[in-house]
Structure formats: structure tokens, C-alpha cells
Design a protein around this motif. Sequence first.
Motif, short mmCIF file in Angstrom:
data_model
loop_
_atom_site.label_atom_id
_atom_site.label_comp_id
_atom_site.label_asym_id
_atom_site.label_seq_id
_atom_site.Cartn_x
_atom_site.Cartn_y
_atom_site.Cartn_z
N LYS A 140 0.85 -1.18 0.13
CA LYS A 140 0.00 0.10 0.08
C LYS A 140 0.95 1.32 0.16
O LYS A 140 0.63 2.15 -0.79
N LYS A 141 1.77 1.30 1.06
CA LYS A 141 2.88 2.40 0.88
C LYS A 141 3.63 2.69 -0.45
O LYS A 141 3.72 3.83 -0.83
N GLY A 142 4.05 1.50 -0.97
CA GLY A 142 4.76 1.61 -2.13
C GLY A 142 3.95 2.16 -3.31
O GLY A 142 4.45 2.81 -4.14
N LEU A 143 2.69 1.55 -3.49
CA LEU A 143 1.93 2.12 -4.38
C LEU A 143 1.59 3.52 -4.22
O LEU A 143 1.52 4.30 -5.44
N LYS A 144 1.28 3.85 -2.95
CA LYS A 144 1.17 5.34 -2.90
C LYS A 144 2.30 6.44 -3.17
O LYS A 144 2.31 7.39 -3.93
N CYS A 145 3.33 5.84 -2.88
CA CYS A 145 4.79 6.46 -3.25
C CYS A 145 4.77 6.63 -4.76
O CYS A 145 5.16 7.59 -5.35
#
Length: 165
Positions: A140-145
Motif C-alpha cells: 500500500k505504501k509502495g503504490l502510494k509513493c
Amino acid sequence: MKTQLSKYIKTGSSKQFNSIIGENNNLPLLVYLHDGPGDAALPLIYKYNSELGKTFNVVVWEQRGAGKSYYTFSNEEQISSETYIEDLYSLIHYLLETFKQEKVYLLGHSWGSVLGLIFIKKYHHLVYSYFGSGQVVNMKKGLKCQYDFVLKEIQEQNKKSLFSD
């Protein structure tokens, strides 16, 4: 390097394509979990990782919807990460029975690393060791970045094009 097996195997609720690269049937099994979902890795494995076939029987599983296992998902089909885990479970049981072995090694790349971690958490008794490549830690954090980066780049390009006219 020879391919011992290259065929469709009933895996979960569908037939999925698998290739096994190795020098003899007595080598330990290494199941390669490709990235994607939807990506296939067989040509890359042949080109860059065929040496693994001297130490392992490398199983290149083309997951449902990818490579030679591609098909159009129906509207009724409920595909989730759990679907892929159960497919993998089915495949590993087939392999262990066919090769008369007790466990496999898993190598997961990117999306495959997500599957690998979920699988070993649930079925650790079937795995000697797990190797993560391009290991996904916080999807989730990787996709947001990634989203934030692309949005910023687009905004910068739009500013440049406004001032260049």
C-alpha cells in the motif's frame, strides 16, 4: 540444460502451464513465483537463470492469467491473492508427489514475493527455505509513493509546457 516437464497441470480450479528446468529428477525443487500479476517469466529464466538447473529442478509456474496460463477471467470468478495461494498449494502437492520429495524451495520476485510470504506463513511445513527478490514489504505504501511520484512528474511537465508556449 534440459527441460524435464513442460505442460499444463490442473492447479486449483484451472489448468496452468508449468516448465521444469533441471538436469535430473533427484534434484531439489525450486518453485519460481513470477512478478505481475499477469507477467510471465519463462524466457527470462531460460536466459538469466538456467544455471540454477544444475542445482535444482526449477519450476516456472505461469500463474492463472499470465503467459501460457492466460485466459479472460469471467465476471463470476472471484480472484484474490488467496486464489493464487491455493493454486500454489495445489501445484506444490503435485510436485512433491511427482518427484517424491517432502518440501520445496520458493523464490518470489516482486508480486511473487507477496505470494511467497503469504504461502510460507500458511504452509511453512512444505518449504525448506524462501528467497525474496524485489521483496514487497508494504504494498500500500509502495503504490502510494509511486502514485505521488508520477503525479508530481506530470504536474512538473505541465508547468514546463505552459511556460514554453
